[in-house]
Scaffold this active site. Structure first.
Site, PDB file in Angstrom:
ATOM      1  CG  ASP A   9      -2.079  -1.050   1.265  1.00 23.97           C
ATOM      2  OD1 ASP A   9      -1.835  -1.831   0.420  1.00 23.97           O
ATOM      3  OD2 ASP A   9      -2.804  -0.962   2.168  1.00 23.97           O
ATOM      4  CG  ASP A  51      -6.831  -0.109   1.164  1.00 22.06           C
ATOM      5  OD1 ASP A  51      -6.960  -1.255   1.266  1.00 22.06           O
ATOM      6  OD2 ASP A  51      -7.060   0.810   1.817  1.00 22.06           O
ATOM      7  CG  HIS A  53     -11.402   0.857   0.003  1.00 26.30           C
ATOM      8  ND1 HIS A  53     -11.672  -0.292   0.432  1.00 26.30           N
ATOM      9  CD2 HIS A  53     -10.390   1.524   0.594  1.00 26.30           C
ATOM     10  CE1 HIS A  53     -10.866  -0.532   1.472  1.00 26.30           C
ATOM     11  NE2 HIS A  53      -9.800   0.609   1.612  1.00 26.30           N
ATOM     12  CG  HIS A  79      -8.388   5.008   2.704  1.00 27.11           C
ATOM     13  ND1 HIS A  79      -9.589   4.960   3.743  1.00 27.11           N
ATOM     14  CD2 HIS A  79      -8.180   3.662   2.447  1.00 27.11           C
ATOM     15  CE1 HIS A  79      -9.583   3.525   4.199  1.00 27.11           C
ATOM     16  NE2 HIS A  79      -8.889   2.982   3.156  1.00 27.11           N
ATOM     17  CE  LYS A 104      -4.289  -3.967   1.307  1.00 22.37           C
ATOM     18  NZ  LYS A 104      -5.104  -2.981   1.995  1.00 22.37           N
ATOM     19  CB  CYS A 149      -2.039  -2.951   5.039  1.00 20.70           C
ATOM     20  SG  CYS A 149      -3.865  -2.189   5.067  1.00 20.70           S
TER      21      CYS A 149
HETATM   22 ZN   LIG Z   1      -8.778   0.729   3.241  1.00 22.92          ZN
END
Ligand SMILES: [Zn+2]
Length: 196
Positions: A9, A51, A53, A79, A104, A149
């Site tokens: 990340d 990450d 989303h 985020h 992810k 993470c």
């Molecule tokens: Zn996140």
């Protein structure tokens, strides 16, 4: 015996100026690039996680605090929304061309790269399967953030049976108390805490 490195990340939103910035994130990006330039050939596989989303109003299973203040433990400001600049890798991070990218958190809370999807040439796959298929037995974990993470990815790597090191000088953390707890959890799980 082959090794892999998992770069967790290192994205704009987790670095200075981002939506969920970690102090020292940009410097970590630069130091990881130096390591890959100098010693990247020692790794059979370079993995980088993002990450990734869904945009609001999707909360990504309660991961985004939309109508309340985030608690920075289990709820967070918006985020790393898919296809935005915040979700892009930090520009100081330069990855080899054959890096395996893992996404992810698509509608979910995922913290560990092992919960995500590895985008391999042969199609999407689970990260643990991909590493095993390439003969990897040892994994170095670096990136952001140490207490969330990186912790989750290293614990899952250990749980999947790999020998695991976290290179602590190539990580940066959200907060001191959670970092102390994370490093304790990692050591108890048999993860080596080392420096690059
Ligand atoms: Zn996140």
């Amino acid at each position: 015996m082959s090794s892999a490195i998992i770069v967790v990340d290192v994205q704009n939103d987790f670095c200075e100026g981002g939506a969920l910035a970690v102090a020292g994130g940009a410097a970590v990006a630069g130091r990881i690039t130096e390591l890959l330039d100098e010693r990247g050939d020692a790794y059979a596989v370079v993995v980088a996680t993002q990450d990734w989303h869904r945009p609001p109003p999707d909360t990504n299973a309660g991961h985004f605090a939309l109508d309340e203040e985030p608690d920075y433990v289990t709820t967070w400001p918006v985020h790393c929304v898919q296809e935005t600049a915040g979700a892009a890798y930090h520009p100081a991070l330069r990855l080899p061309g054959d890096t395996v990218h893992v996404v992810k958190g698509d509608g979910r809370q995922d913290y560990s790269g092992f919960e995500g999807t590895a985008l391999a040439d042969s199609g999407p796959t689970a990260l643990a399967e991909l590493l095993r298929a390439r003969g990897v037995t040892q994994v170095d974990v670096v990136g952001l953030a140490t207490d969330h993470c990186v912790r989750a990815t290293a614990l899952d790597a250990r749980g999947a049976g790999f020998d695991v090191r976290v290179l602590t000088d190539l990580t940066a953390a959200v907060a001191a108390p959670t970092t102390v707890a994370a490093l304790t959890d990692l050591a108890r799980a048999g993860v080596a805490l080392d420096r690059s």
